[in-house]
Design a protein around this motif. Structure first.
Motif, PDB file in Angstrom:
ATOM      1  N   UNK A 250       0.846  -1.194   0.000  1.00 32.32           N
ATOM      2  CA  UNK A 250       0.000   0.000   0.000  1.00 32.32           C
ATOM      3  C   UNK A 250       0.884   1.247   0.000  1.00 32.32           C
ATOM      4  N   UNK A 251       0.346   2.332  -0.551  1.00 25.60           N
ATOM      5  CA  UNK A 251       1.067   3.597  -0.538  1.00 25.60           C
ATOM      6  C   UNK A 251       1.294   4.154  -1.928  1.00 25.60           C
ATOM      7  N   UNK A 252       1.821   5.358  -1.971  1.00 21.81           N
ATOM      8  CA  UNK A 252       2.104   6.050  -3.227  1.00 21.81           C
ATOM      9  C   UNK A 252       3.608   6.164  -3.453  1.00 21.81           C
ATOM     10  N   UNK A 253       4.177   7.295  -3.067  1.00 20.02           N
ATOM     11  CA  UNK A 253       5.613   7.503  -3.281  1.00 20.02           C
ATOM     12  C   UNK A 253       6.484   6.697  -2.332  1.00 20.02           C
ATOM     13  N   UNK A 254       5.947   6.346  -1.183  1.00 11.43           N
ATOM     14  CA  UNK A 254       6.701   5.587  -0.179  1.00 11.43           C
ATOM     15  C   UNK A 254       5.898   4.349   0.230  1.00 11.43           C
ATOM     16  N   UNK A 255       5.747   3.398  -0.683  1.00  7.88           N
ATOM     17  CA  UNK A 255       4.910   2.228  -0.407  1.00  7.88           C
ATOM     18  C   UNK A 255       5.505   1.319   0.672  1.00  7.88           C
ATOM     19  N   UNK A 256       4.634   0.566   1.295  1.00  5.65           N
ATOM     20  CA  UNK A 256       5.017  -0.353   2.361  1.00  5.65           C
ATOM     21  C   UNK A 256       4.506  -1.749   2.040  1.00  5.65           C
ATOM     22  N   UNK A 257       5.278  -2.739   2.453  1.00  3.36           N
ATOM     23  CA  UNK A 257       4.901  -4.137   2.229  1.00  3.36           C
ATOM     24  C   UNK A 257       4.398  -4.757   3.519  1.00  3.36           C
ATOM     25  N   UNK A 258       3.310  -5.495   3.405  1.00  2.00           N
ATOM     26  CA  UNK A 258       2.785  -6.231   4.551  1.00  2.00           C
ATOM     27  C   UNK A 258       3.633  -7.472   4.795  1.00  2.00           C
ATOM     28  N   UNK A 259       3.329  -8.175   5.855  1.00  3.20           N
ATOM     29  CA  UNK A 259       3.824  -9.536   6.000  1.00  3.20           C
ATOM     30  C   UNK A 259       3.298 -10.347   4.827  1.00  3.20           C
ATOM     31  N   UNK A 260       3.986 -11.404   4.503  1.00  5.73           N
ATOM     32  CA  UNK A 260       3.500 -12.299   3.453  1.00  5.73           C
ATOM     33  C   UNK A 260       2.663 -13.407   4.076  1.00  5.73           C
TER      34      UNK A 260
ATOM     35  N   UNK B   7       8.410  -4.953  -7.490  1.00 10.32           N
ATOM     36  CA  UNK B   7       7.425  -5.200  -8.545  1.00 10.32           C
ATOM     37  C   UNK B   7       6.390  -4.083  -8.581  1.00 10.32           C
ATOM     38  N   UNK B   8       5.898  -3.710  -7.431  1.00 10.55           N
ATOM     39  CA  UNK B   8       4.911  -2.630  -7.281  1.00 10.55           C
ATOM     40  C   UNK B   8       5.460  -1.327  -7.860  1.00 10.55           C
ATOM     41  N   UNK B   9       6.712  -1.035  -7.546  1.00 14.12           N
ATOM     42  CA  UNK B   9       7.318   0.217  -8.003  1.00 14.12           C
ATOM     43  C   UNK B   9       7.608   0.195  -9.503  1.00 14.12           C
ATOM     44  N   UNK B  10       8.083  -0.924 -10.038  1.00  8.69           N
ATOM     45  CA  UNK B  10       8.372  -1.033 -11.467  1.00  8.69           C
ATOM     46  C   UNK B  10       7.108  -0.800 -12.292  1.00  8.69           C
ATOM     47  N   UNK B  11       5.985  -1.328 -11.813  1.00  6.17           N
ATOM     48  CA  UNK B  11       4.719  -1.207 -12.532  1.00  6.17           C
ATOM     49  C   UNK B  11       3.986   0.086 -12.191  1.00  6.17           C
ATOM     50  N   UNK B  12       4.660   0.963 -11.449  1.00  6.19           N
ATOM     51  CA  UNK B  12       4.160   2.304 -11.150  1.00  6.19           C
ATOM     52  C   UNK B  12       2.810   2.274 -10.433  1.00  6.19           C
ATOM     53  N   UNK B  13       2.680   1.357  -9.488  1.00  5.74           N
ATOM     54  CA  UNK B  13       1.404   1.207  -8.783  1.00  5.74           C
ATOM     55  C   UNK B  13       1.201   2.315  -7.751  1.00  5.74           C
ATOM     56  N   UNK B  14      -0.053   2.553  -7.438  1.00  9.98           N
ATOM     57  CA  UNK B  14      -0.447   3.554  -6.456  1.00  9.98           C
ATOM     58  C   UNK B  14      -1.606   3.011  -5.624  1.00  9.98           C
TER      59      UNK B  14
ATOM     60  N   UNK C  50       0.035  -7.449  10.104  1.00  8.88           N
ATOM     61  CA  UNK C  50       1.271  -6.659  10.004  1.00  8.88           C
ATOM     62  C   UNK C  50       1.323  -5.544  11.036  1.00  8.88           C
ATOM     63  N   UNK C  51       0.258  -4.750  11.108  1.00 15.01           N
ATOM     64  CA  UNK C  51       0.289  -3.600  12.029  1.00 15.01           C
ATOM     65  C   UNK C  51      -1.027  -3.408  12.790  1.00 15.01           C
ATOM     66  N   UNK C  52      -1.825  -4.477  12.831  1.00 10.69           N
ATOM     67  CA  UNK C  52      -3.107  -4.476  13.557  1.00 10.69           C
ATOM     68  C   UNK C  52      -4.135  -3.514  12.953  1.00 10.69           C
ATOM     69  N   UNK C  53      -3.964  -3.178  11.675  1.00  6.73           N
ATOM     70  CA  UNK C  53      -4.953  -2.341  10.998  1.00  6.73           C
ATOM     71  C   UNK C  53      -6.260  -3.102  10.868  1.00  6.73           C
ATOM     72  N   UNK C  54      -7.348  -2.471  11.241  1.00  8.88           N
ATOM     73  CA  UNK C  54      -8.655  -3.079  11.025  1.00  8.88           C
ATOM     74  C   UNK C  54      -9.045  -2.880   9.566  1.00  8.88           C
TER      75      UNK C  54
END
Length: 359
Positions: free
Chosen positions: A226-236, A280-287, A326-330
């Motif tokens: 998730x994220x835009x310019x500074x994306x973050x990866x969850x646990x797998x 992969x997310x960044x190469x494909x320019x995801x947002x 990952x961070x207890x986000x509901x």
């Protein structure tokens, strides 16, 4: 003043029903004290059907299924005209598959200048097409299974020659996939030449272009970015399955899988999986959001399988579960973050467009 939130769902896609399930979850999670929530149902024929303002939670998904006697163009025009440009508006396209997750709806929203949740036109279109995704990742040396692609006109013109060329590129067993489809619809495994013909004929009932991918022996793990310019990866995470292949029926009818989060990987492999998913997310320019699915072999070789730019938001979907672990986000937290990312991206783009060039 509350922001008007328009939630699009349904759509002209083989994943129409899954979209309704996802939309129900999103609509019930949205903070209605903060947003005026307006569900907009898109029929299988393409008509846009406004639900009206939603004040209470949806009890049954059937409540969201609407109909219209208007044409597609008239119903779309009525929806656009109903949006008050003097108010603060945002769209959440909870659409899976073609005509929703593939850049088409995103292009419309760009034209009418409304912020929207999720990926932009280019990334949506690229990631929807499995062949284009694979070609771009290959150009960036992202590890993948061996693959090739064929088009329906080639198959119809000369089946045997196309089959011979295909088998020069990949070795059996393979998975045959419609290039533009999700939720494992139309995908099947082929271990012999005859099975391959049957699998190709099946897949061509869903798309005119196919991805043929060598089978990978190992497990598939999923990481949500998730994220835009500074994306973050969850646990797998991974799914322990009753069936050898997690197809549409296993996902949504049998529900024949148990999520395991975090995935059963050693620390170093887990780190590498998340790094490759993020790259992969960044190469494909995801947002906004995407789920990256990766194979891990018994030798801990990592191979990217595919990316989903609007992953499922049902009660059994991995994306929200991954972030909860990952961070207890509901689920409500995740929905709010995606809306925030959409507004952040829109503000960044509009701030540039407002800059005047002077000599």
């Amino acid at each position: 003043m509350k922001t008007n939130l328009y939630v699009l769902y349904g759509g002209r896609s083989i994943e129409h029903e899954i979209s309704i399930i996802s939309a129900t979850a999103v609509l019930n999670a949205v903070d209605k004290s903060k947003y005026n929530v307006y569900p907009v149902f898109i029929t299988k024929e393409g008509q846009w059907c406004p639900f009206g303002k939603l004040n209470n939670n949806i009890e049954k998904e059937k409540e969201l299924e609407l109909s219209s006697d208007k044409s597609i163009t008239q119903s779309m025009g009525d929806f656009i005209k109903s949006i008050d440009g003097n108010e603060k508006n945002i769209v959440f396209p909870v659409l899976h598959g073609n005509n929703g997750e593939d850049g088409t709806v995103q292009g419309l929203l760009e034209l009418i200048d409304i912020p929207y949740v999720g990926n932009e036109v280019l990334s949506s279109a690229l990631c929807m097409d499995k062949t284009m995704t694979s070609d771009i990742l290959n150009a960036h040396n992202i590890p993948q299974a061996r693959y090739t692609s064929i088009k329906k006109y080639q198959w119809d013109k000369d089946l045997e020659s196309t089959l011979d060329n295909l088998l020069n590129d990949v070795n059996l067993p393979v998975f045959v996939k419609p290039a533009n489809a999700g939720s494992s619809v139309g995908i099947s495994k082929a271990t012999t030449r005859d099975e391959l013909i049957d699998s190709i004929n099946l897949a061509f009932t869903y798309d005119v272009k196919l991805l043929i991918q060598e089978e990978v022996v190992g497990k598939e793990v999923e990481t949500c970015i998730i994220g835009n310019n500074y994306p973050k990866a969850s646990l797998s995470g991974e799914l322990e399955m009753e069936d050898a292949f997690y197809d549409y029926e296993a996902k949504y009818i049998k529900k024949a899988a148990v999520p395991v989060i975090p995935a059963k990987l050693d620390i170093e492999t887990s780190k590498r999986v998340r790094e490759i998913a993020l790259k992969t997310y960044e190469i494909l320019d995801c947002r906004g959001i995407a789920r990256v699915d990766i194979f891990v072999t018994p030798e801990n070789k990592i191979l990217v399988n595919e990316i989903n730019t609007m992953p499922g938001f049902t009660s059994i979907s991995m994306a929200p579960m991954l972030w909860q672990k990952t961070d207890e986000s509901s689920f409500k937290d995740l929905v709010e973050r995606l809306i925030d990312y959409a507004l952040e991206r829109y503000d960044e783009k509009t701030s540039i467009s407002k800059v005047k060039v002077t000599n």
